[in-house]
Design a protein around this motif. Structure first.
Motif, PDB file in Angstrom:
ATOM      1  N   LYS A   1       0.822  -1.212   0.000  1.00 29.34           N
ATOM      2  CA  LYS A   1       0.000   0.000   0.000  1.00 29.34           C
ATOM      3  C   LYS A   1       0.857   1.263   0.000  1.00 29.34           C
ATOM      4  N   CYS A   2       2.148   1.120   0.260  1.00 30.35           N
ATOM      5  CA  CYS A   2       2.982   2.314   0.454  1.00 30.35           C
ATOM      6  C   CYS A   2       4.154   2.435  -0.516  1.00 30.35           C
ATOM      7  N   TYR A   3       4.381   1.437  -1.361  1.00 31.98           N
ATOM      8  CA  TYR A   3       5.436   1.573  -2.361  1.00 31.98           C
ATOM      9  C   TYR A   3       5.073   2.692  -3.325  1.00 31.98           C
ATOM     10  N   PRO A   4       6.070   3.294  -3.978  1.00 35.85           N
ATOM     11  CA  PRO A   4       5.726   4.275  -4.997  1.00 35.85           C
ATOM     12  C   PRO A   4       4.921   3.598  -6.107  1.00 35.85           C
ATOM     13  N   PRO A   5       3.951   4.309  -6.691  1.00 38.46           N
ATOM     14  CA  PRO A   5       3.206   3.715  -7.807  1.00 38.46           C
ATOM     15  C   PRO A   5       4.163   3.341  -8.928  1.00 38.46           C
ATOM     16  N   LEU A   6       3.865   2.269  -9.644  1.00 37.62           N
ATOM     17  CA  LEU A   6       4.794   1.795 -10.675  1.00 37.62           C
ATOM     18  C   LEU A   6       5.046   2.844 -11.757  1.00 37.62           C
ATOM     19  N   SER A   7       4.049   3.722 -11.980  1.00 32.86           N
ATOM     20  CA  SER A   7       4.237   4.774 -12.992  1.00 32.86           C
ATOM     21  C   SER A   7       5.287   5.798 -12.557  1.00 32.86           C
ATOM     22  N   ASP A   8       5.516   5.933 -11.249  1.00 31.74           N
ATOM     23  CA  ASP A   8       6.441   6.967 -10.751  1.00 31.74           C
ATOM     24  C   ASP A   8       7.732   6.408 -10.172  1.00 31.74           C
TER      25      ASP A   8
END
Ligand SMILES: [Zn+2]
Length: 301
Positions: free
Chosen positions: A127-134
């Motif tokens: 829930k807290c990793y950076p979004p894959l797009s960023d």
């Protein structure tokens, strides 16, 4: 930036390259309050003189490499702590404090490793990793800030997830600095050593990350008692420079628990085993302080 030839020369002479011990937990030991969302991030603002003093103590203890206090300065961590606006300033300052410590007390070459951690402080990291797009661009931004501020190498700490770990390594490699990989693992009830996320084995994690071009690989933030087995798994799959910096104690966010932390003598005995197994680089992670590093320096010389 300094030349890192001294590291390869030491290894060629069969001497051990000594890393520092923990930065974040050592700040906590010295009374610096930890942030409930981003752990040791704020220390750069609230206690810069203590951050610098920790670096100085590790250099005096004999460390060849000190690590910037940027473990908690990944953009996704700072966003959760409401410190996103300080991303550039905090990361640059983390390297500046290490540079100041080196200028003040180093009598021998000391390299500065810029720390980047593709991990989280959340109970459910997904829930807290950076979004894959960023993610790639955020890790790349952090790597560039650390490099421009004067880091001599980058160390990707707490590789626990193959996707986030590989994005961080790829982004760091783009700077052109040497990149060291720090794999974190823990033991499943069935006995197997898993990447910290508990979905892949450590062996699978190393195999997946190896093609991304790291310059060295280490077992880090792993229980001292598990480190020899983890290092054997690493050594079977990584033939370049490699080592261990284990931890002792346990984390209850936002504080490390120091009861039952291993003594410098017992840690040095564990480290001798890693050296006999072929480790080139030894240091300490959470719970391991300057006294441990000082004794390692004595024992390993
Ligand atoms: Zn640690």
């Amino acid at each position: 930036m300094i030349s890192l030839n001294f590291i390869d020369e030491k290894i060629a002479r069969q001497q051990i390259v000594l890393l520092d011990g923990a930065t974040g937990t050592e700040l906590e030991q010295r009374g610096v309050p930890m942030n409930s969302a981003a752990w040791s991030a704020e220390a750069i603002l609230t206690a810069p003189e203590i951050v610098q003093a920790v670096h100085e103590d590790y250099i005096r203890a004999g460390a060849d490499i000190i690590t910037s206090n940027s473990f908690s300065l990944a953009k996704h961590m700072l966003i959760r702590a409401g410190l996103e606006a300080e991303f550039q300033r905090l990361n640059a300052a983390s390297v500046t404090l290490a540079l100041k410590a080196r200028e003040k007390v180093a009598n021998n070459p000391v390299a500065i490793a810029g720390s980047i951690a593709p991990t989280t402080f959340c109970a459910d990291p997904r829930k807290c990793y950076p979004p894959l797009s960023d993610a790639f661009s955020w890790y790349e931004q952090q790597a560039l800030i650390l490099a421009e501020a004067g880091a001599d190498l980058l160390i990707i700490e707490m590789i626990e997830d193959i996707t986030q770990g590989s994005l961080a390594v790829e982004a760091a490699v783009k700077t052109g600095l040497p990149v060291w990989l720090g794999f974190s693992c823990r033991r499943k009830a069935s006995g197997e050593l898993m990447l910290w996320e508990f979905e892949h084995t450590l062996a699978e994690g190393i195999k997946a990350l190896a093609p991304f071009g790291g310059d060295a690989a280490l077992i880090m933030h792993t229980e001292t008692r598990d480190a020899a087995e983890a290092f054997a798994i690493l050594s079977a799959r990584w033939h370049g420079k490699r080592g261990v910096y284990a931890h002792s104690g346990r984390f209850i966010m936002p504080n490390w628990q120091f009861s039952n932390v291993i003594s410098p003598e017992a840690y040095a005995r564990a480290a001798m085993q890693w050296v006999e197994m072929g480790a080139h680089i030894i240091g300490g992670c959470c719970g391991i302080g300057p006294a441990h590093i000082r004794l390692l320096k004595e024992v390993l010389s």
